[in-house]
Enzyme design. Structure first.
Site: not given
Length: 273
Positions: A154, A167
């Site tokens: 990510s 996350y």
């Protein structure tokens, strides 16, 4: 082998975890179009069967295996089912993951009073949900001496993005794990066993929809900031990940190992000036 043949996934058996998600759907479509056979893992039986039907319409063999990737025994059972059907595994796409609403720390929240258990759940889903399938399906790939594993990283692993603590921590772990495992696999099993990662930019999915869109469908301030800081001046479309996915799964990327490839419209490269 011609350059076009190098990009082919013909007769390769690819396992896709998180196959019932938005990005998983795009990955399955790409693998099917490239000639691969697909084992679709997810927890939503109806969605998984829809993905199988889509792959079959594209001319690919596909099966749905209802599996929770956080449960090691379920993943082992899934591996055995896939081997019974296809006989081997040539590739793995670890697409299971996403943010958990309770792990999002809004600007109005007290940073130190947030529910840490939800943050831990987000870390476990994205990190352990990558490690567990890799160790189980990856063993098949390693022992046959050839294959490709793709993790999903990510922007949050390279740039500080507010609110998504769990996350962010998890995706840093995915990047580190990708490099570590790439080294260990190649040293132990040779130069045809590879693992890399794709770091998508901002794509509108079910997991981030409430963060990026208002009830009327317009962008939130947060989504607009992503758009403003992307040289392409837009969010990504799921199909724009397909070329990179097929490249990393195929023999065309035979000397690429331990890398994270950004597919983000230039977001990570731009200083904002």
């Amino acid at each position: 082998m011609s350059i076009l043949d190098q990009f082919s996934l013909k007769d390769k058996v690819i396992v896709v975890t998180g196959g019932t998600g938005i990005l998983g759907e795009s990955f399955i479509q790409a693998i099917a179009q490239a000639g691969g056979k697909i084992a679709i893992l997810g927890r939503n039986k109806d969605k998984a069967n829809e993905r199988v039907a889509m792959a079959q319409r594209l001319g690919a063999e596909a099966i749905a295996v209802i599996t929770n990737v956080m449960d090691e025994q379920e993943v082992i059972k899934a591996k055995n089912e896939i081997l019974a059907r296809f006989g081997t595994i040539d590739g793995l796409v670890n697409a299971a993951g996403g943010n958990i609403p309770g792990a999002t720390i809004s600007m109005g929240d007290n940073l130190f009073e947030s529910e840490i258990t939800d943050t831990i759940k987000a870390i476990e889903l994205n990190l352990y949900g990558t490690i567990i399938p890799t160790h189980i399906f990856g063993q098949v790939i390693a022992e046959k001496g050839k294959g490709s594993i793709i993790n999903i990283s990510s922007l949050a692993a390279s740039r500080s993005i507010t609110r998504v603590l769990g996350y962010t921590v998890a995706k840093h772990g995915v990047d580190g794990y990708t490099k570590w495992m790439a080294t260990e696999l190649s040293l132990r099993y040779g130069d045809k066993v590879r693992i890399n990662a794709i770091a998508p930019g901002v794509f509108l999915t079910e997991q981030n929809r409430t963060l990026l869109t208002n009830t009327d469908g317009t962008f939130t301030d947060r989504a607009q900031k992503f758009v403003n800081n992307t040289p392409y001046s837009r969010l990504g479309e799921p199909q724009e990940l397909q070329g990179t996915l097929v490249y990393l799964l195929s023999d065309a990327s035979a000397f690429v190992n331990g890398e994270t490839i950004f597919v983000d419209g230039g977001f990570n490269a731009w200083s904002g000036v």
